[in-house]
Design an enzyme around this catalytic site. Structure first.
Site, mmCIF file in Angstrom:
data_model
loop_
_atom_site.group_PDB
_atom_site.id
_atom_site.type_symbol
_atom_site.label_atom_id
_atom_site.label_comp_id
_atom_site.label_asym_id
_atom_site.label_seq_id
_atom_site.Cartn_x
_atom_site.Cartn_y
_atom_site.Cartn_z
ATOM 1 N N GLY A 109 0.827 -1.205 0.000
ATOM 2 C CA GLY A 109 0.000 0.000 0.000
ATOM 3 C C GLY A 109 0.863 1.257 0.000
ATOM 4 O O GLY A 109 1.813 1.352 0.781
ATOM 5 N N TYR A 119 -7.392 3.475 2.419
ATOM 6 C CA TYR A 119 -6.499 4.145 1.470
ATOM 7 C C TYR A 119 -7.330 5.107 0.631
ATOM 8 O O TYR A 119 -8.399 4.749 0.131
ATOM 9 C CB TYR A 119 -5.764 3.103 0.620
ATOM 10 C CG TYR A 119 -4.700 2.378 1.432
ATOM 11 C CD1 TYR A 119 -3.368 2.767 1.363
ATOM 12 C CD2 TYR A 119 -5.037 1.336 2.300
ATOM 13 C CE1 TYR A 119 -2.387 2.130 2.135
ATOM 14 C CE2 TYR A 119 -4.069 0.690 3.070
ATOM 15 C CZ TYR A 119 -2.745 1.099 2.976
ATOM 16 O OH TYR A 119 -1.783 0.468 3.728
ATOM 17 N N GLY A 181 1.785 -5.370 1.391
ATOM 18 C CA GLY A 181 0.716 -5.908 0.558
ATOM 19 C C GLY A 181 1.227 -6.505 -0.746
ATOM 20 O O GLY A 181 0.546 -7.326 -1.361
ATOM 21 N N ASP A 205 4.471 -5.489 7.230
ATOM 22 C CA ASP A 205 3.161 -5.023 7.707
ATOM 23 C C ASP A 205 3.212 -4.501 9.150
ATOM 24 O O ASP A 205 2.722 -3.409 9.453
ATOM 25 C CB ASP A 205 2.121 -6.152 7.639
ATOM 26 C CG ASP A 205 1.413 -6.219 6.290
ATOM 27 O OD1 ASP A 205 1.848 -5.504 5.359
ATOM 28 O OD2 ASP A 205 0.437 -6.982 6.154
ATOM 29 N N SER A 210 0.055 -2.434 10.127
ATOM 30 C CA SER A 210 -0.903 -3.037 9.200
ATOM 31 C C SER A 210 -0.808 -4.540 9.434
ATOM 32 O O SER A 210 0.166 -5.016 10.023
ATOM 33 C CB SER A 210 -0.524 -2.675 7.762
ATOM 34 O OG SER A 210 -1.483 -3.183 6.862
ATOM 35 N N TYR A 307 -23.642 -30.600 -16.585
ATOM 36 C CA TYR A 307 -24.539 -30.101 -17.640
ATOM 37 C C TYR A 307 -24.175 -30.676 -19.011
ATOM 38 O O TYR A 307 -24.995 -30.697 -19.920
ATOM 39 C CB TYR A 307 -24.471 -28.562 -17.709
ATOM 40 C CG TYR A 307 -25.386 -27.850 -16.737
ATOM 41 C CD1 TYR A 307 -25.985 -28.525 -15.679
ATOM 42 C CD2 TYR A 307 -25.629 -26.490 -16.874
ATOM 43 C CE1 TYR A 307 -26.807 -27.854 -14.791
ATOM 44 C CE2 TYR A 307 -26.460 -25.818 -15.986
ATOM 45 C CZ TYR A 307 -27.045 -26.507 -14.946
ATOM 46 O OH TYR A 307 -27.858 -25.846 -14.067
#
Ligand SMILES: CC(C)(COP(=O)(O)OP(=O)(O)OC[C@H]1O[C@@H](n2cnc3c(N)ncnc32)[C@H](O)[C@@H]1OP(=O)(O)O)[C@@H](O)C(=O)NCCC(=O)NCCSC(=O)CCC(=O)c1ccccc1C(=O)O
Length: 334
Positions: A109, A119, A181, A205, A210, A307
């Site tokens: 981030g 954010y 991230g 993090d 975070s 199917y």
């Protein structure tokens, strides 16, 4: 931002055509479709091949992402997911940085856009979903509430879920720093190859208050084991691509110059396999960790297979013909 067509020093412009939208151009990311070189690829030059490349294009900040970047990642991955002749997706970061030559997959981030409740889009960015949702007569209180909700986002997690539910392998090509991230995005990818010279991994993090307590931590623990995952998060120390390979975070370390070619080779190899097998296998690998959502994805594909049988078609036809279904031809397999 990189200047196209040389978006990265491991990117061969002869092998790709750019995918861009005139109405809503990509700004923070690049999106390309692999094309044939001719004899080397066994089909005429310029023909589309079944692999795409999606890259974060913010090398100046180690390919950190803000809400607009996240919107674009979502758009590109969704497009690749729903293009029926695409078999595999390469996710990477452009670079090196024109400022200092640093390489990155992603640093996570963009901390400059982090507000107090998520954010934030910058003032000149249009939040995804803004269009068509501005009814006249809205009270100031309601508008302020909607604006606040739209502008503070945590939607990299939606990208992670999309990556997970995309029934095609996503290959991380890791040219450099992979943190926060960005580390979590790499964890969610199905396969990962990293540059021997420039890749560095570090789960930061907890340094910035975070915590990706979803796939970023939980899936990592499945991949590397519980103690190692705790080490990666709790100590937040950098680790090498060789360690990443030994621990099972990535599949392979290669010389930097071979990074994208290796990812392309893997994508093209996936494309030689049965699409149905790859789809069922990805969902099978996901299922135990994704709970009922994972079961639902696998079950949807099982329903598609069902199917295709005469037995299922008899069920449909009987309804449409207002008669009782005749199951007598179909055994109770055991
Ligand atoms: C990645 C580094 C270790 C690289 O170090 P180095 O090579 O020495 O380069 P630097 O000089 O530090 O960086 C160059 C330049 O880039 C800027 N920069 C780097 N990363 C970021 C970033 N993430 N945001 C903003 N800017 C960044 C840096 O400031 C420099 O700029 P100059 O102007 O030249 O000074 C190192 O850069 C580093 O540690 N970066 C920060 C890593 C970080 O803290 N990442 C955020 C982790 S938290 C996160 O990612 C959560 C986001 C998320 O995924 C999430 C999780 C849970 C719920 C929701 C979300 C979500 O939606 O986002």
């Amino acid at each position: 931002m990189s200047s196209l067509p040389g978006v990265s020093d491991t990117f061969d412009p002869q092998r790709w055509r750019e995918i861009q939208s005139e109405d809503d151009p990509l700004v923070d990311t690049t999106y390309h479709r692999l094309i044939s070189r001719g004899a080397a690829d066994g089909v005429p030059a310029g023909v589309d091949l079944p692999v795409v490349r999606i890259a974060i294009d913010r090398p100046e900040i180690r390919n950190g992402f803000d809400p607009r970047t996240v919107d674009e990642l979502y758009r590109c991955i969704d497009d690749a997911r729903s293009t029926p002749d695409v078999a595999a997706i390469i996710l990477t970061g452009n670079g090196p940085s024109p400022k200092d030559g640093g390489y990155a997959f992603s640093s996570g981030g963009d901390q400059r856009s982090r507000g107090t409740d998520g954010y934030q889009y910058l003032a000149d960015q249009t939040p995804y979903g803004e269009r068509g949702a501005d009814p006249a007569g809205m009270t100031e209180q309601r508008r302020s509430r909607i604006d606040r909700g739209r502008r503070a986002r945590m939607h990299i997690l939606e990208v992670q879920r999309l990556m997970r539910s995309t029934p095609k392998p996503i290959i991380a090509a890791i040219p450099g720093w992979t943190t926060g991230g960005g580390h979590s995005l790499m964890v969610v990818c199905d396969l990962a190859v990293a540059s021997a010279e420039h890749a560095v991994f570090k789960q930061v993090d907890a340094n910035v208050s975070s915590f990706d307590a979803g796939y970023g931590a939980g899936l990592l623990a499945r991949q590397v084991g519980d103690k190692r995952a705790r080490q990666i998060f709790f100590l937040a120390e950098p680790y090498t691509p060789q360690e990443a390979e030994a621990w099972g975070v990535i599949n392979k370390v290669v010389p930097h110059a071979e990074l994208e070619d290796t990812a392309i080779d893997w994508g093209l190899t996936v494309a030689t396999k049965s699409p149905q097998s790859i789809r069922m296998l990805k969902y099978a690998f996901n299922m135990i960790d994704d709970g009922i959502a994972g079961q639902q994805a696998f079950a949807g594909e099982a329903t598609r297979l069902a199917y295709m049988t005469e037995e299922a078609q008899e069920g449909r036809d009987a309804f449409l013909q207002h008669r009782a279904p005749d199951w007598s031809k179909y055994p109770y397999y055991f």
